[in-house]
Design an enzyme around this catalytic site. Structure first.
Site, short mmCIF file in Angstrom:
data_model
loop_
_atom_site.label_atom_id
_atom_site.label_comp_id
_atom_site.label_asym_id
_atom_site.label_seq_id
_atom_site.Cartn_x
_atom_site.Cartn_y
_atom_site.Cartn_z
N HIS A 363 0.80 -1.23 0.00
CA HIS A 363 0.00 0.00 0.00
C HIS A 363 0.83 1.27 0.00
CE1 HIS A 363 -3.94 -1.91 0.91
NE2 HIS A 363 -3.17 -2.81 1.49
N LYS A 556 -8.64 13.70 5.38
CA LYS A 556 -7.81 12.50 5.32
C LYS A 556 -6.77 12.64 6.42
CE LYS A 556 -6.83 13.67 0.93
NZ LYS A 556 -6.84 12.68 -0.14
N ARG A 557 -6.02 11.57 6.71
CA ARG A 557 -4.96 11.71 7.70
C ARG A 557 -4.03 12.86 7.32
NH1 ARG A 557 -4.54 7.73 11.87
NH2 ARG A 557 -2.60 8.80 12.34
N LYS A 562 0.63 14.18 1.75
CA LYS A 562 -0.72 14.49 1.27
C LYS A 562 -0.92 16.00 1.07
CE LYS A 562 -2.75 10.47 3.69
NZ LYS A 562 -3.33 9.62 2.63
N THR A 667 -8.74 6.45 -1.77
CA THR A 667 -10.07 5.88 -2.00
C THR A 667 -11.15 6.93 -1.75
OG1 THR A 667 -9.86 4.95 0.21
CG2 THR A 667 -9.59 3.44 -1.63
N LYS A 671 -14.97 8.19 -3.49
CA LYS A 671 -16.20 8.46 -2.75
C LYS A 671 -16.78 9.83 -3.11
CE LYS A 671 -14.25 5.62 0.86
NZ LYS A 671 -13.44 5.60 2.09
#
Ligand code: 26Y
Length: 824
Positions: A363, A556-557, A562, A667, A671
């Site tokens: 991952h 998100k985290r 990110k 992911t 969504k």
């Protein structure tokens, strides 16, 4: 239809109410007069649970009787969220519960809201495991999940004075969705030492002796499929002191406290979920958790296989085990140990079975997330396993040497043991060597692992061992449950809810993209979802936001890769730009709400600085009367699955802006698009495949490409690194104290300006800002925006986790669905 439930449904609303009343009065021993929302939640759950249990038992019997191959999904994280709504939808009869509860004086939403999230995961990896369980059951695959029953899930996040504060998440006070199996236990050994003996035939056998013993107890959670009686099992292990361990000698001789301490040490193993996401820390307790869980699961699987009385060679025909990242890699070693030390198989025979059994999903390519365990640590905790790891490595390196004679550097590079000080076991390499397939989670990611971190292994094994299975999401939770009105609108056009089982049917709505009524209703639904989120924002932050503004969401985290820092710098730039405008210019500006949410690992200092900066910017911007509704900045605390169900349907734009090549898939991007939101994103992870499916007119891509990242980083270090001038203005405002004491934020600035800008914030800043200008203009044309959103949704069929699970089943597990027989 025969696929419908064979358990008698509630006999209408009355039947449901009777069951609720019965559970309130008998199971809960309360009277209906003091039945509050929490009791109504409990009774409703128990009423639906009754239905579930019967199908669950039958499914397990059916699978055992058919002797069909099962897949076991080993994951240290299952981020399940709430179960009641999901159970009502999958079983059907949510409508009956809604009217029944209403008659009893409750709103179903309030009852659903009583449930505590099952938050046994950090982020994407854990939620993926939960979506997979839903798809496996819905597609009638014989499958079990195996995980740990943490007493504390991911911490709850509070924001106090702009800082993250962690609060323990004790979630087990009342959990109707789990069933303790006190009769299903496994004895787990740690420490001790290894001796060798000769058996009758003269073969040597290893014996792992002494050490500590802990008991694993199984807790089972039913996983209902959608519109099928199939109900799979999620087995979570809980630790407690082995029965011999509570030392009565000590107890009686007055050493009460130390005997209790032993007990508590055993229970500590399954006490808490490690809150790191993509950040390895190498703690002994974490290794203990991994072995405890893996050993309990394998003994359970082997025990079940032995009941079938088949020869060991048929083990891979009965059992497929999927490793969710490297966290369960010790399972490979444990199965080999069971075969050679306990069952007496020869090494090669055993190893052949082991490698046919396992598949490994990677991952991440981030170096800081790749697990390595120190040899001395494993030597002490699992002495026999270390020997087996060395043997696996020896035989592996011998085979490499045979194919690539004399290539000493290659041997050093691929060795499972890293020759460092101390030596380290490279878990990803062990997982590759012990599996028959290795997969990445999106095309770009699967290509990258083949050309970077696992390049040598492609050379050794050939390319066929490595494959891609692009991630997916369950449309049951992420469309139907989170956005019931949109689901209903889609059903009214596609003719049924069958798109929830075959998401490619969404393409039928493209026919209606110009249908005025359809468009109007779509627009109204999005607006209603934004109103709901606006209320939530008001309640949780006190900030009033205008639902007509453009909602821009990044949840998100929190992680540097990110790039929430890019978002907040861009937001500051927007603020400065608005401040510099004349009142006339401001009238033309597009109002926006920038929404952040996400947890930082407690030890991740930079991530915590990002949260602090977002909150400080919000505090300044939100009270600036000159700016008013043109810009609001909010940080939503404690982002989790149930909050995602409110946030996702309410976004106009969501941000998936990782440095190219760093986000394996993502992911939540799927969504948001599935719920009629558009994406601003980099060419990274699944964004690329989303673009290919929905068309590049319907997504806002920006920034440098993965293939250029290495050169850009090189240039930062060895060439000149000039900071984007607009970004420098942002830095200056921070340094001038516009957003509070600048001291706290200097590290965020210097990471970009002075320390090599590893995540290329400056390189992408200009393109990011420009893209947001394009977005503002595009949003002003609401008709065109709506067309983009509808078109995008209609083309999202590929991203169902059902498609994804079917690919795993065919290409990796070799398993078939097993349906219930038609009732007579
Ligand atoms: C080693 C330990 C500290 C560790 C714990 C959790 C390492 C990694 C993780 C979690 C990783 C994770 O969530 N990865 C995400 O997996 C998603 C599902 O495949 C991807 O969509 C996402 O890009 C990736 O970051």
């Amino acid at each position: 239809a025969w696929t419908k439930h064979q358990i008698k449904p509630f006999t209408g609303q009355d039947g449901f109410e009777n069951e609720v009343v019965r559970h309130v009065e008998t199971t809960l021993a309360r009277s209906m007069f003091n039945c509050d929302e929490s009791a109504a939640y409990a009774a409703t759950s128990l009423a639906f649970r009754d239905r579930l249990i019967l199908e669950w038992n039958k499914t397990q019997q059916r699978q055992t009787f058919a002797d069909s191959k099962r897949v076991y999904y080993l994951s240290l994280e299952f981020l399940m969220g709430r179960a009641l709504d999901n159970a009502m939808l999958n079983i059907g009869q949510k409508d009956v519960a809604k009217s029944g509860l209403s008659e009893l004086g409750f709103r179903i939403e309030d009852i659903i809201d009583q449930e505590h999230d099952a938050a046994l995961g950090n982020g994407g990896l854990g939620r993926l495991a939960a979506c997979f369980l839903d798809s496996l059951a819905s597609l009638n695959y014989p499958a079990w999940g195996y995980g740990l029953r943490y007493r504390y899930g991911i911490f709850k996040q509070e924001i106090i004075d702009g800082y993250q504060v962690e609060v323990p998440d004790y979630w087990l006070d009342f959990n109707p969705w789990e069933f303790p199996r006190h009769d299903v236990t496994v004895d787990i050994q740690f420490y001790g030492n290894v001796t060798k003996s000769q058996d009758d035939s003269g073969k040597t056998r290893a014996h792992w002796e002494g050490g500590d013993h802990v008991t694993a107890i199984a807790y089972d959670v039913p996983i209902p499929g959608y519109d099928t009686p199939s109900t799979n099992n999620l087995r979570l292990w809980s630790s407690k002191a082995a029965s011999g361990e509570f030392d009565f000698q000590k107890f009686n001789s007055g050493e009460y406290e130390s005997s209790v301490a032993d007990q508590q040490r055993a229970e500590t193993i399954s006490a808490v979920l490690y809150p790191n996401d993509n950040l390895e820390r190498g703690k002994e307790l974490r290794l203990k958790q991994q072995y405890f869980w893996v050993a309990a699961s394998l003994h359970d699987i082997v025990r079940r296989f032995k009941k079938s009385k088949r020869p060991w060679s048929e083990f891979p025909d009965q059992v497929a085990i999927q490793l969710n990242d490297t966290h369960p890699t010790l399972a490979i070693v444990e199965l080999q140990r069971i075969f050679i030390d306990i069952e007496g198989l020869a090494w090669d025979e055993a190893w052949n079975i082991v490698t046919q059994t396992f598949g490994y999903t990677n991952h991440t390519v981030l170096p800081e997330a790749l697990e390595k365990w120190s040899v001395p640590l494993i030597q002490n905790l699992l002495p026999r396993h270390l020997q087996i790891i060395y043997d696996i490595n020896l035989f592996f390196l011998q085979s490499v040497e045979k194919e690539h004679p004399g290539d000493r550097e290659l041997l050093g590079r691929v060795s499972i043991i890293e020759e460092s000080q101390p030596k380290m076991v490279r878990m990803a390499y062990l997982a590759i060597v012990g599996s028959h397939k290795v997969n990445g989670v999106a095309e770009l990611h699967s290509d990258l692992i083949k050309t970077t971190i696992f390049k040598d292994f492609v050379e050794i094994y050939g390319p066929d061992k490595f494959t891609n299975v692009t991630n997916g999401i369950t449309p049951r939770r992420w469309l139907h449950q989170a956005n019931p009105r949109l689901s209903e609108l889609i059903a009214s056009k596609t003719g049924s809810y069958n798109f929830l089982k075959d998401l490619t049917e969404l393409n039928k709505i493209e026919l209606y993209v110009n249908d005025a009524d359809f468009r109007k209703e779509w627009q109204e639904i999005k607006y209603a979802n934004k109103v709901r989120l606006a209320k939530h924002i008001k309640n949780s932050t006190g900030v009033t936001v205008n639902p007509a503004a453009l909602f821009d969401v990044q949840v998100k985290r929190i992680h540097e890769y990110k790039r929430q820092q890019l978002n907040i710098f861009g937001t500051i730039h927007r603020y400065l730009t608005l401040k510099a405008m004349s009142p006339e210019e401001r009238k033309k500006a597009q109002p926006r709400v920038t929404i952040f949410g996400g947890k930082a690992a407690p030890g991740y200092w930079m991530a915590k600085q990002i949260i602090h900066l977002v909150n400080n910017v919000g505090a300044v911007v939100n009270k600036d009367e000159e700016i008013g509704d043109l810009l609001k900045v909010v940080f939503l605390e404690d982002y989790n699955v149930s909050k995602a169900e409110i946030i996702t349907p309410a976004s106009d734009i969501s941000e998936h802006i990782s440095t190219a090549g760093t986000e394996a898939s993502g992911t939540s991007n799927m969504k948001f698009v599935l719920n009629g939101g558009l994406i601003v994103g980099t060419c990274d992870g699944a964004n690329i495949e989303i673009t290919r499916e929905i068309g590049e007119d319907n997504i806002f891509l920006f920034g440098n490409l993965a293939e250029d990242v290495e050169d850009l980083r090189h240039a930062h270090t060895y060439g000149s690194h000039s900071i984007d001038p607009d970004l420098n203005k942002v830095f200056k405002a921070i340094e001038d104290g516009v957003f509070g004491q600048p001291h706290d934020f200097l590290a965020l600035i210097s990471a970009v300006r002075d320390h090599g800008d590893y995540y290329l914030v400056s390189d992408d800043f200009h393109s990011y800002i420009e893209t947001h200008t394009v977005i503002d203009e595009a949003y002003k044309n609401q008709e065109q925006w709506l067309t983009k959103a509808i078109t995008a949704v209609s083309r999202m069929g590929f991203f169902s986790s059902d498609r994804c699970i079917n690919e795993y089943a065919e290409e990796i597990w070799n398993i078939e669905p097993l349906k219930a027989d038609k009732p007579e």
